[in-house]
Design an enzyme around this catalytic site. Structure first.
Site, mmCIF file in Angstrom:
data_model
loop_
_atom_site.group_PDB
_atom_site.id
_atom_site.type_symbol
_atom_site.label_atom_id
_atom_site.label_comp_id
_atom_site.label_asym_id
_atom_site.label_seq_id
_atom_site.Cartn_x
_atom_site.Cartn_y
_atom_site.Cartn_z
ATOM 1 N N GLY A 111 0.832 -1.200 0.000
ATOM 2 C CA GLY A 111 0.000 0.000 0.000
ATOM 3 C C GLY A 111 0.865 1.247 0.000
ATOM 4 O O GLY A 111 2.027 1.222 -0.435
ATOM 5 N N SER A 112 0.310 2.320 0.534
ATOM 6 C CA SER A 112 0.993 3.618 0.432
ATOM 7 C C SER A 112 2.081 3.760 1.504
ATOM 8 O O SER A 112 2.051 3.092 2.551
ATOM 9 C CB SER A 112 -0.029 4.732 0.594
ATOM 10 O OG SER A 112 -0.660 4.609 1.852
ATOM 11 N N VAL B 44 0.714 4.760 5.096
ATOM 12 C CA VAL B 44 0.184 3.675 5.930
ATOM 13 C C VAL B 44 1.339 2.740 6.345
ATOM 14 O O VAL B 44 1.372 2.251 7.473
ATOM 15 C CB VAL B 44 -0.944 2.908 5.202
ATOM 16 C CG1 VAL B 44 -1.381 1.700 6.014
ATOM 17 C CG2 VAL B 44 -2.136 3.823 4.947
ATOM 18 N N GLY B 45 2.303 2.547 5.462
ATOM 19 C CA GLY B 45 3.476 1.727 5.806
ATOM 20 C C GLY B 45 4.162 2.273 7.064
ATOM 21 O O GLY B 45 4.536 1.516 7.969
ATOM 22 N N GLU C 83 5.618 -3.213 0.985
ATOM 23 C CA GLU C 83 5.726 -2.944 -0.465
ATOM 24 C C GLU C 83 4.964 -1.650 -0.681
ATOM 25 O O GLU C 83 3.733 -1.629 -0.596
ATOM 26 C CB GLU C 83 5.079 -4.059 -1.291
ATOM 27 C CG GLU C 83 5.511 -5.478 -0.938
ATOM 28 C CD GLU C 83 6.993 -5.715 -1.118
ATOM 29 O OE1 GLU C 83 7.624 -5.025 -1.929
ATOM 30 O OE2 GLU C 83 7.530 -6.573 -0.405
ATOM 31 N N CYS D 172 1.727 0.742 -8.848
ATOM 32 C CA CYS D 172 2.899 1.234 -8.130
ATOM 33 C C CYS D 172 4.068 1.389 -9.086
ATOM 34 O O CYS D 172 4.984 2.163 -8.849
ATOM 35 C CB CYS D 172 3.255 0.276 -7.004
ATOM 36 S SG CYS D 172 3.484 -1.408 -7.572
HETATM 37 P P1 NAD Z 1 -3.494 2.453 1.196
HETATM 38 O O1 NAD Z 1 -2.165 2.542 1.833
HETATM 39 O O2 NAD Z 1 -4.414 3.598 1.295
HETATM 40 O O3 NAD Z 1 -4.296 1.179 1.779
HETATM 41 C C1 NAD Z 1 -3.732 -0.119 1.731
HETATM 42 C C2 NAD Z 1 -4.325 -0.981 2.823
HETATM 43 O O4 NAD Z 1 -3.905 -0.471 4.087
HETATM 44 C C3 NAD Z 1 -5.859 -1.025 2.859
HETATM 45 O O5 NAD Z 1 -6.264 -2.348 3.047
HETATM 46 C C4 NAD Z 1 -6.189 -0.185 4.068
HETATM 47 O O6 NAD Z 1 -7.403 -0.521 4.686
HETATM 48 C C5 NAD Z 1 -5.020 -0.514 4.982
HETATM 49 N N1 NAD Z 1 -4.795 0.424 6.081
HETATM 50 C C6 NAD Z 1 -5.227 1.692 6.216
HETATM 51 N N2 NAD Z 1 -4.791 2.205 7.395
HETATM 52 C C7 NAD Z 1 -4.057 1.232 7.998
HETATM 53 C C8 NAD Z 1 -3.340 1.159 9.234
HETATM 54 N N3 NAD Z 1 -3.288 2.180 10.084
HETATM 55 N N4 NAD Z 1 -2.689 -0.001 9.523
HETATM 56 C C9 NAD Z 1 -2.699 -1.038 8.672
HETATM 57 N N5 NAD Z 1 -3.374 -1.021 7.490
HETATM 58 C C10 NAD Z 1 -4.048 0.100 7.166
HETATM 59 O O7 NAD Z 1 -3.214 2.074 -0.346
HETATM 60 P P2 NAD Z 1 -4.234 1.956 -1.569
HETATM 61 O O8 NAD Z 1 -4.741 3.315 -1.902
HETATM 62 O O9 NAD Z 1 -5.176 0.866 -1.347
HETATM 63 O O10 NAD Z 1 -3.223 1.462 -2.717
HETATM 64 C C11 NAD Z 1 -2.391 2.337 -3.426
HETATM 65 C C12 NAD Z 1 -0.995 2.392 -2.857
HETATM 66 O O11 NAD Z 1 -0.432 1.081 -2.821
HETATM 67 C C13 NAD Z 1 -0.058 3.197 -3.738
HETATM 68 O O12 NAD Z 1 0.821 3.944 -2.925
HETATM 69 C C14 NAD Z 1 0.696 2.136 -4.514
HETATM 70 O O13 NAD Z 1 1.930 2.550 -5.027
HETATM 71 C C15 NAD Z 1 0.842 1.094 -3.470
HETATM 72 N N6 NAD Z 1 1.093 -0.219 -4.073
HETATM 73 C C16 NAD Z 1 2.345 -0.750 -3.941
HETATM 74 C C17 NAD Z 1 2.642 -1.960 -4.554
HETATM 75 C C18 NAD Z 1 4.007 -2.592 -4.417
HETATM 76 O O14 NAD Z 1 4.123 -3.795 -4.666
HETATM 77 N N7 NAD Z 1 5.036 -1.848 -4.055
HETATM 78 C C19 NAD Z 1 1.668 -2.619 -5.293
HETATM 79 C C20 NAD Z 1 0.395 -2.043 -5.395
HETATM 80 C C21 NAD Z 1 0.119 -0.835 -4.776
#
Ligand code: NAD
Length: 506
Positions: free
Chosen positions: A235-236, A239-240, A258, A292
């Protein structure tokens, strides 16, 4: 397609298997509309905080059973899952198209990847965690490396690949002997549920597979729980970082992140343009730029900038945007939601404010359906503002910008100027230029004459800098699903003698 949500999944059961109305008892309700047709409500999901404890308990029990099986036994379960996921791929593809908004042809490639990922993990990843023996590592002593599962693991997924990315992490975690809890993005619960149904049909032992819906609150409760031994997040960056804050005191918990990207492609003056153009078009705009690995910056050599940009612009103008399932083969569907649409326009405005020229402006499109349809956009900057938001931050929309360069070092410096380091590519026939890029670009993936999107499951996949924390997924995902034990085996148990010890009193 009617999307019936069955609730959370623990102890091999869905909490609301008939999908009957249960929302009145839920602590939160998530409402999902189709991004390509916003007057179409796809589902309403209830979030139940009390299920956090239930999934963790279930996963703990499941781990105890699953870790005792042999690799071969686990492979049999995974093969069964593979058969089921293959048989249900069209249904999964349709759900992905409607929930994410990706065109059906593209959703089919994601659904097909679920099946092939099982095979690659068994053939290419499993060998990495089989017990290793080093004969006579010391005189008359054999050495062994044993890979043990971590425990119950938590997989958190993003919206843009709701099934494929989590599937890769889940398969590796299971093969290594871990039980899993999966929380998909709250924007794509139904596609994820279909995948869990396939695991259910495959008959995994109770508690090995668990599934919970919710937002950051639910995810935070699970990541912070001491019984969870691995957190696999995609994810983003924002949040990471929250996940790291929530887990850093638990030193034994493995956290693999990731994260996002701000990816560059270098178009050198000897590029074979007819090959580079379609590659780049895909890199910038597939999945409406919501990958991503989408290319964001295009560093083009001054000698060919005019010719290249004008051809790329003409191709971009031909991109068909349409409804993910009802339009005839669109290249791009809508953005995921209203917030993504707003961010896309805001970012393009930052680009202008920070001095970039708009070669194609972003527009809201009317494609005959009320959805988050936007046109792709192209910006150009002779002297980009390297500190600006437009260059630094991930846009996650169909936006790219060109920057001309004269020396390859200059192009590499611009590629390295962002805080991310996920994917890069270079188009050239000069192997010395490619070698320089390989050596000097700070990125986890560096491709030659190939776009930044479309990675292979047979190589590691992960970024450097703010794109991850050095736990690449794909083939090497399995490395992070185990802890390593070193064992020295002295076969001859008569070889030590008290008389050999120096410094003992008579
Ligand atoms: P996001 O970070 O908004 O959400 C991802 C997940 O995190 C969701 O399931 C969400 O509910 C969960 N989340 C939210 N708050 C949290 C917390 N406090 N603790 C734990 N989990 C929590 O991302 P998104 O908008 O769903 O996806 C897009 C992002 O993901 C972009 O930044 C993209 O680059 C990245 N991404 C990375 C890869 C990779 O392999 N590097 C692949 C796909 C997407």
């Amino acid at each position: 397609m009617q999307m019936v949500l069955k609730g959370d999944y623990f102890n091999s059961q869905f909490s609301h298997p008939n999908g009957l109305n249960h929302l009145s008892a839920a602590q939160e309700t998530i409402i999902k509309t189709c991004p390509g047709e916003t007057n179409l409500e796809l589902w309403r999901a209830g979030v139940f905080y009390e299920h956090v404890e239930k999934v963790i308990e279930s996963a703990s029990k499941g781990f105890d059973t699953w870790r005792k099986l042999s690799f071969e036994q686990r492979v049999q379960y995974l093969k069964k899952y593979q058969e089921i996921v293959r048989a249900r791929k069209d249904e999964i593809a349709m759900a992905l198209a409607l929930e994410v908004g990706k065109p059906l042809w593209e959703a089919k490639t994601e659904a097909a990847a679920l099946d092939s990922k099982v095979s690659v993990t068994i053939t290419d990843s499993l060998e990495r965690i089989r017990q290793e023996t080093i004969k006579e590592v010391m005189p008359k002593i054999d050495g062994h490396v044993i890979y043990k599962p971590l425990g119950p693991c938590f997989v958190i997924g993003p919206f843009n690949f709701p099934c494929h990315l989590a599937n890769g992490q889940i398969i590796s975690a299971l093969l290594a002997g871990n039980s899993i809890i999966f929380k998909p993005s709250e924007k794509t619960i139904y596609s994820a549920q279909l995948m869990i149904e396939c695991f259910h049909q495959a008959g995994f032992p109770d508690g090995v597979i668990n599934f919970i819906n919710g937002t950051g609150y639910t995810a935070g409760k699970i990541t912070g729980d001491s019984r969870i031994r691995g957190v696999f997040f995609t994810g983003s960056k924002g949040v990471g970082l929250k996940i790291l804050e929530n887990t850093y005191k638990d030193l034994g918990k493995l956290v693999a992140l990731e994260l996002g990207g701000k990816n560059s492609t270098i178009i050198h003056h000897d590029t074979h343009i007819p090959h580079a153009l379609p590659e780049l078009l895909r890199a910038c705009f597939l999945t409406t730029g919501q990958r991503c690995t989408s290319t964001s910056m295009i560093l083009v050599h001054k000698k060919i900038e005019q010719e290249f940009i004008s051809q790329f612009k003409a191709l971009t103008e031909r991109i068909k945007v349409g409804h993910p399932t009802k339009s005839q083969d669109p290249f791009m569907g809508p953005l995921i939601d209203e917030q993504a649409e707003k961010l896309y326009f805001d970012f393009c405005q930052f680009g202008k404010d920070e001095g970039a020229e708009e070669l194609i402006s972003p527009k809201k499109l009317d494609v005959g359906f009320n959805g988050h349809y936007v046109s792709p956009s192209i910006h150009y900057a002779k002297k980009p503002n390297l500190k600006g938001k437009f260059i630094q931050e991930e846009i996650f929309g169909p936006s790219c910008f060109f920057v001309p360069y004269e020396d390859i070092e200059e192009a590499i410096a611009i590629a390295n100027s962002t805080e991310y380091g996920l994917a890069a590519s270079v188009f050239t026939r000069d192997s010395e230029i490619y070698k320089l890029c390989l050596r000097d670009i700070d990125s986890g993936l560096i491709n030659l004459n190939r776009s930044t999107v479309g990675a292979t499951a047979k190589l590691p996949f992960g970024g450097v800098k703010s794109s991850g924390n050095h736990h690449p997924a794909a083939v090497s995902m399995i490395d992070h699903c185990v802890s390593t034990v070193a064992a020295l085996e002295t076969i001859d148990d008569t070889s030590s003698k008290v008389s050999d010890i120096v410094g003992l009193k008579e």
